[in-house]
Write a protein that holds these residues in place. Structure first.
Motif, PDB file in Angstrom:
ATOM      1  N   PRO A  57       2.014   6.203 -18.629  1.00  0.00           N
ATOM      2  CA  PRO A  57       2.216   6.306 -20.079  1.00  0.00           C
ATOM      3  C   PRO A  57       0.901   6.111 -20.830  1.00  0.00           C
ATOM      4  CG  PRO A  57       3.931   4.971 -19.087  1.00  0.00           C
ATOM      5  CD  PRO A  57       2.922   5.233 -18.020  1.00  0.00           C
ATOM      6  N   PHE A  58       0.736   6.874 -21.871  1.00  0.00           N
ATOM      7  CA  PHE A  58      -0.502   6.836 -22.640  1.00  0.00           C
ATOM      8  C   PHE A  58      -0.650   5.479 -23.328  1.00  0.00           C
ATOM      9  CE2 PHE A  58      -2.833   7.461 -26.643  1.00  0.00           C
ATOM     10  CZ  PHE A  58      -4.021   7.960 -26.133  1.00  0.00           C
ATOM     11  N   GLY A  59      -1.868   4.936 -23.260  1.00  0.00           N
ATOM     12  CA  GLY A  59      -2.182   3.692 -23.959  1.00  0.00           C
ATOM     13  C   GLY A  59      -1.937   2.440 -23.149  1.00  0.00           C
ATOM     14  N   LEU A  60      -1.439   2.552 -21.931  1.00  0.00           N
ATOM     15  CA  LEU A  60      -1.168   1.380 -21.113  1.00  0.00           C
ATOM     16  C   LEU A  60      -2.216   1.267 -20.008  1.00  0.00           C
ATOM     17  CD1 LEU A  60       2.722   1.463 -20.656  1.00  0.00           C
ATOM     18  CD2 LEU A  60       1.374   0.127 -22.297  1.00  0.00           C
ATOM     19  N   PRO A  61      -2.640   0.055 -19.692  1.00  0.00           N
ATOM     20  CA  PRO A  61      -3.599  -0.109 -18.586  1.00  0.00           C
ATOM     21  C   PRO A  61      -2.897   0.106 -17.249  1.00  0.00           C
ATOM     22  CG  PRO A  61      -2.937  -2.240 -19.452  1.00  0.00           C
ATOM     23  CD  PRO A  61      -2.321  -1.225 -20.363  1.00  0.00           C
ATOM     24  N   ASP A  62      -3.697   0.228 -16.213  1.00  0.00           N
ATOM     25  CA  ASP A  62      -3.153   0.478 -14.874  1.00  0.00           C
ATOM     26  C   ASP A  62      -2.577  -0.821 -14.301  1.00  0.00           C
ATOM     27  OD1 ASP A  62      -2.474   1.532 -12.485  1.00  0.00           O
ATOM     28  OD2 ASP A  62      -4.513   1.614 -11.675  1.00  0.00           O
ATOM     29  N   TRP A  63      -1.299  -0.790 -13.964  1.00  0.00           N
ATOM     30  CA  TRP A  63      -0.631  -1.952 -13.380  1.00  0.00           C
ATOM     31  C   TRP A  63      -0.128  -1.650 -11.962  1.00  0.00           C
ATOM     32  CZ3 TRP A  63       1.695   1.663 -16.357  1.00  0.00           C
ATOM     33  CH2 TRP A  63       2.886   2.207 -15.903  1.00  0.00           C
ATOM     34  N   ARG A  64      -0.447  -0.473 -11.418  1.00  0.00           N
ATOM     35  CA  ARG A  64       0.174   0.001 -10.191  1.00  0.00           C
ATOM     36  C   ARG A  64      -0.611  -0.332  -8.929  1.00  0.00           C
ATOM     37  NH1 ARG A  64       1.595   5.956 -12.638  1.00  0.00           N
ATOM     38  NH2 ARG A  64       3.611   5.426 -13.572  1.00  0.00           N
ATOM     39  N   ALA A  65      -1.686  -1.064  -9.019  1.00  0.00           N
ATOM     40  CA  ALA A  65      -2.493  -1.373  -7.835  1.00  0.00           C
ATOM     41  C   ALA A  65      -2.712  -2.871  -7.721  1.00  0.00           C
ATOM     42  CB  ALA A  65      -3.822  -0.630  -7.890  1.00  0.00           C
ATOM     43  N   PRO A  66      -1.651  -3.658  -7.529  1.00  0.00           N
ATOM     44  CA  PRO A  66      -1.836  -5.111  -7.417  1.00  0.00           C
ATOM     45  C   PRO A  66      -2.466  -5.498  -6.078  1.00  0.00           C
ATOM     46  CG  PRO A  66       0.452  -4.551  -7.006  1.00  0.00           C
ATOM     47  CD  PRO A  66      -0.215  -3.280  -7.426  1.00  0.00           C
ATOM     48  N   ASP A 108       0.431  -9.123   7.943  1.00  0.00           N
ATOM     49  CA  ASP A 108       0.636  -7.689   7.784  1.00  0.00           C
ATOM     50  C   ASP A 108       1.588  -7.193   8.862  1.00  0.00           C
ATOM     51  OD1 ASP A 108       0.437  -5.204   6.749  1.00  0.00           O
ATOM     52  OD2 ASP A 108      -1.754  -5.133   6.749  1.00  0.00           O
ATOM     53  N   GLY A 109       1.925  -5.942   8.785  1.00  0.00           N
ATOM     54  CA  GLY A 109       2.832  -5.348   9.759  1.00  0.00           C
ATOM     55  C   GLY A 109       2.635  -3.851   9.788  1.00  0.00           C
ATOM     56  N   ALA A 110       3.696  -3.140  10.045  1.00  0.00           N
ATOM     57  CA  ALA A 110       3.640  -1.678  10.089  1.00  0.00           C
ATOM     58  C   ALA A 110       4.718  -1.123   9.187  1.00  0.00           C
ATOM     59  CB  ALA A 110       3.822  -1.173  11.524  1.00  0.00           C
ATOM     60  N   ALA A 111       4.405  -0.029   8.526  1.00  0.00           N
ATOM     61  CA  ALA A 111       5.356   0.626   7.643  1.00  0.00           C
ATOM     62  C   ALA A 111       5.103   2.124   7.672  1.00  0.00           C
ATOM     63  CB  ALA A 111       5.241   0.101   6.217  1.00  0.00           C
ATOM     64  N   ARG A 112       6.167   2.881   7.489  1.00  0.00           N
ATOM     65  CA  ARG A 112       6.051   4.329   7.475  1.00  0.00           C
ATOM     66  C   ARG A 112       6.809   4.858   6.271  1.00  0.00           C
ATOM     67  NH1 ARG A 112       8.895   8.615  10.370  1.00  0.00           N
ATOM     68  NH2 ARG A 112      10.224   7.002  11.278  1.00  0.00           N
ATOM     69  N   LEU A 113       6.174   5.686   5.503  1.00  0.00           N
ATOM     70  CA  LEU A 113       6.772   6.268   4.313  1.00  0.00           C
ATOM     71  C   LEU A 113       7.274   7.669   4.645  1.00  0.00           C
ATOM     72  CD1 LEU A 113       7.358   6.129   1.255  1.00  0.00           C
ATOM     73  CD2 LEU A 113       5.071   7.081   0.891  1.00  0.00           C
ATOM     74  N   ARG A 135       0.829  -1.211   0.000  1.00  0.00           N
ATOM     75  CA  ARG A 135       0.000   0.000   0.000  1.00  0.00           C
ATOM     76  C   ARG A 135       0.858   1.254   0.000  1.00  0.00           C
ATOM     77  NH1 ARG A 135      -3.073  -3.165   3.685  1.00  0.00           N
ATOM     78  NH2 ARG A 135      -2.051  -2.126   5.453  1.00  0.00           N
ATOM     79  N   SER A 136       1.961   1.236   0.727  1.00  0.00           N
ATOM     80  CA  SER A 136       2.820   2.422   0.782  1.00  0.00           C
ATOM     81  C   SER A 136       3.491   2.689  -0.558  1.00  0.00           C
ATOM     82  CB  SER A 136       3.881   2.236   1.878  1.00  0.00           C
ATOM     83  OG  SER A 136       3.282   2.054   3.144  1.00  0.00           O
ATOM     84  N   VAL A 137       4.055   1.633  -1.146  1.00  0.00           N
ATOM     85  CA  VAL A 137       4.791   1.800  -2.402  1.00  0.00           C
ATOM     86  C   VAL A 137       3.844   2.136  -3.548  1.00  0.00           C
ATOM     87  CG1 VAL A 137       6.265   0.648  -4.093  1.00  0.00           C
ATOM     88  CG2 VAL A 137       6.663   0.320  -1.645  1.00  0.00           C
ATOM     89  N   HIS A 138       2.789   1.345  -3.680  1.00  0.00           N
ATOM     90  CA  HIS A 138       1.896   1.549  -4.817  1.00  0.00           C
ATOM     91  C   HIS A 138       1.047   2.805  -4.651  1.00  0.00           C
ATOM     92  CE1 HIS A 138       3.390  -2.230  -6.004  1.00  0.00           C
ATOM     93  NE2 HIS A 138       2.677  -2.949  -5.165  1.00  0.00           N
ATOM     94  N   GLY A 139       0.829   3.228  -3.407  1.00  0.00           N
ATOM     95  CA  GLY A 139       0.150   4.506  -3.224  1.00  0.00           C
ATOM     96  C   GLY A 139       1.003   5.668  -3.679  1.00  0.00           C
ATOM     97  N   LEU A 140       2.320   5.534  -3.559  1.00  0.00           N
ATOM     98  CA  LEU A 140       3.224   6.584  -4.029  1.00  0.00           C
ATOM     99  C   LEU A 140       3.290   6.609  -5.551  1.00  0.00           C
ATOM    100  CD1 LEU A 140       5.300   8.761  -3.174  1.00  0.00           C
ATOM    101  CD2 LEU A 140       7.032   6.973  -3.222  1.00  0.00           C
ATOM    102  N   THR A 141       3.389   5.436  -6.196  1.00  0.00           N
ATOM    103  CA  THR A 141       3.492   5.407  -7.657  1.00  0.00           C
ATOM    104  C   THR A 141       2.168   5.730  -8.340  1.00  0.00           C
ATOM    105  OG1 THR A 141       3.052   3.024  -7.630  1.00  0.00           O
ATOM    106  CG2 THR A 141       5.345   3.715  -7.574  1.00  0.00           C
TER     107      THR A 141
END
Length: 591
Positions: free
Chosen positions: A343-352, A359-364, A331-337
């Motif tokens: 890029p135009f013409g490409l589907p969304d690949w950034r929310a796997p 789970d755990g804890a992370a801080r960005l 969630r932290s990494v993909h929320g940033l990207t």
């Protein structure tokens, strides 16, 4: 050299195959990962171009490896007809190891190459009778500097003070490289300079042409020129069609690391009219080689570059499960990207979807520069130790690469009082103890092919235990003539040791030890004798045994290797009550 990276990967697969044969074909192969539904679609793809998009950790490389395995093992495609390409030496080695782990001996026939390795192999094959050499980056800069010094045409007034400096030569090298990566000739660069009113570009184009003439005269190429020449070779139907027909399937990993010339080479290798299967993986967010011309736009242009006969774009498939990171990290990494432009013409690949339940804890933390980042890391570690009681050995700092940022981080942690333990990443083959053993192995396998310098270095090594003065006394004892002294090395020692017999010329203790080492590394086929650790005579195998057996059999009767290994911490010291052994262990290590 990247040109040799492909050869080293093939050699790695051949070593695995040789090991399989040595073990009688008995090897526990990797059973393979459990693929998700999206990855299985990639493995089941048969014909036509396919672009596989996925964020970090979604299993793009795994799907590519399993595609190669499926083609060879389940579909009956000959392994030599499956070409696997990537864009860096490290990635080539990783792919070769993973495919070898899945296919075993068959993997030796699967070509796993970098783009430069492929071009080097094709160019060398086409010019087998008149070989060319590929320049390294420092050699390319040196050639440009020599051409620059010998060029009589003046440069524009505002650049004359910079001409001849190292920075100026580097800028010229970048200009030449970028021009070739874009498929431009010197005339094209000159035309751009005249159209935009840039006389420096016109002058650089003339130098570019002189530089190419020098390379042709010396029969050498730089990497970008090598790719350009292979593209020309593929464009000719007489030479290109036989090359393209070699491979039924081409698998490419990390297309985002390709420069425009690499993408054009891929289009020439698998044109839209080709019936070969083409599977390409990419993550445009990971285009980390932009400093050498990598362009993430080649991913967006893949659909049009490899369009079908009717003009339909290439198929695109997205991997939607993150198998690497915990959900909070994803969630932290993909929320940033997700906030970045797509890029135009490409589907969304950034929310796997997260693939792990735990789970755990992370801080960005977003930092302005490397100094602020190092300060934030040091503060986080100090707070975790002081406030939460976490021991230092339970903390780790992961850096992307060794460089100025890593050195800055180490200094900042040291000033903050954080203890640092940097693991040694020296390759095993470069370890001093292992290097000595490899030299002994080479001597045991081919003693007649070892030169005087290699024998000198082996005798003076920690394993040989001979210091320069001891070697000099031994040569004096042998009574070498002036002609023999001129030859140098232990070559004459080996010739004369057979003549040292009888009580009249009985060598001293030190000379006997060197003579024993000579007998241990003597010619195969002759019965040799030495002394075991207990002092009793011991015969050495006369026939040529296998590598490890040859090493220990020929060297062990007089070896100090256990003592040397104990000194460097490789093995525990030998347990013995012998006073002589204790004295030997206490002696300083020579060489």
């Amino acid at each position: 050299m990247d040109g040799t990276a492909g050869a080293s990967s093939i050699a790695l697969a051949e070593q695995v195959a040789a090991e399989d044969r040595r073990l009688g074909g008995v090897r526990l192969l990797d059973a393979g990962p459990v693929l998700d539904v999206d990855q299985q679609v990639v493995v089941d793809h048969e014909r036509g171009p396919l672009l596989v998009l996925g964020a970090s950790g979604t299993g793009k490389t795994t799907a590519l490896v399993e595609s190669a395995v499926s083609l060879v093992r389940h579909r009956g495609v000959p392994p030599e007809c499956v070409l696997v390409l990537t864009f860096s030496r490290g990635a080539t080695r990783t792919l070769a190891e993973r495919i070898a782990g899945r296919l075993g001996e068959v993997a030796a026939a699967v070509p796993v190459l970098s783009v430069h390795g492929l071009c080097h192999a094709l160019w060398a094959e086409a010019h087998r009778t008149d070989p060319w050499r590929v320049l390294t980056a420092p050699e390319q800069e040196l050639r440009l500097r020599e051409v620059l010094e010998g060029s009589a045409e003046p440069w524009p007034e505002d650049l004359r003070e910079a001409v001849g400096t190292r920075v100026f030569t580097r800028e010229l090298r970048d200009l030449v490289a970028r021009a070739r990566q874009l498929g431009l000739d010197p005339a094209d660069v000159a035309d751009f300079g005249e159209q935009d009113g840039r006389p420096a570009w016109v002058r650089a184009a003339h130098l570019f042409e002189e530089y190419l003439d020098v390379l042709d005269a010396e029969r050498v190429l730089d990497y970008d020129e090598l790719v350009h020449r292979v593209r020309i070779m593929l464009a000719d139907p007489r030479s290109g069609d036989p090359l393209r027909s070699r491979w039924d399937h081409v698998l490419v990993d990390d297309l985002q690391d390709a420069v425009p010339a690499h993408a054009a080479l891929l289009r020439d290798l698998v044109p839209p009219s080709s019936s070969a299967g083409l599977v390409v993986t990419a993550d445009p967010d990971r285009a980390v080689y932009s400093f050498r011309g990598a362009d993430g736009g080649v991913v967006a242009r893949f659909g049009t570059d490899h369009a079908g006969p009717g003009g339909e774009p290439a198929a695109v498939h997205v991997l939607g499960t993150d198998h690497r990171g915990a959900p909070v990290v994803s969630r932290s990494v993909h929320g940033l990207t997700a906030a970045m432009a797509r890029p135009f013409g490409l589907p969304d690949w950034r929310a796997p979807r997260p693939g792990r339940v735990r789970d755990g804890a992370a801080r960005l933390v977003l930092c302005a520069d490397a100094r602020e980042e190092a300060t934030a890391v040091a503060a986080t570690l100090l707070a975790a130790h002081a406030e939460r009681g976490i021991a230092w050995h339970r903390m780790a700092v992961v850096v992307r690469s060794r460089g100025p940022e890593e050195a800055l981080l180490r200094r900042r942690l040291g000033r903050a009082g954080v203890p640092i333990a940097v693991p040694d990443d020296t390759p095993l083959v470069d370890e001093p103890a292992v290097r000595v053993l490899l030299e002994v192995l080479e001597t045991a396998l081919g003693p007649d092919e070892v030169g005087a310098e290699e024998l000198d270095r082996l005798a003076l090594s920690p394993l040989g235990g001979v210091d320069p003065m001891e070697l000099r006394r031994h040569r004096k004892f042998l009574g070498a003539s002036d002609r023999d002294r001129a030859e140098g090395g232990l070559a004459r020692v080996r010739r004369r040791l057979d003549a040292v017999q009888g009580p009249s010329r009985r060598p001293g203790r030190r000379s006997r030890r060197v003579a024993a080492r000579r007998r241990c590394c003597g010619r195969p086929g002759r019965p040799q004798t030495g002394r075991s650790a207990s002092g009793r005579p011991r015969s050495v195998v006369a026939a040529r045994p296998s590598g490890p057996i040859a090493t220990w059999t020929r060297w062990w009767p007089c070896s100090t290797w256990p003592v040397v290994a104990a000194r460097v911490g490789a093995v525990p010291p030998p347990q013995t009550s012998s006073r002589r052994s204790a004295i030997r262990r206490s002696r300083p290590m020579h060489g």
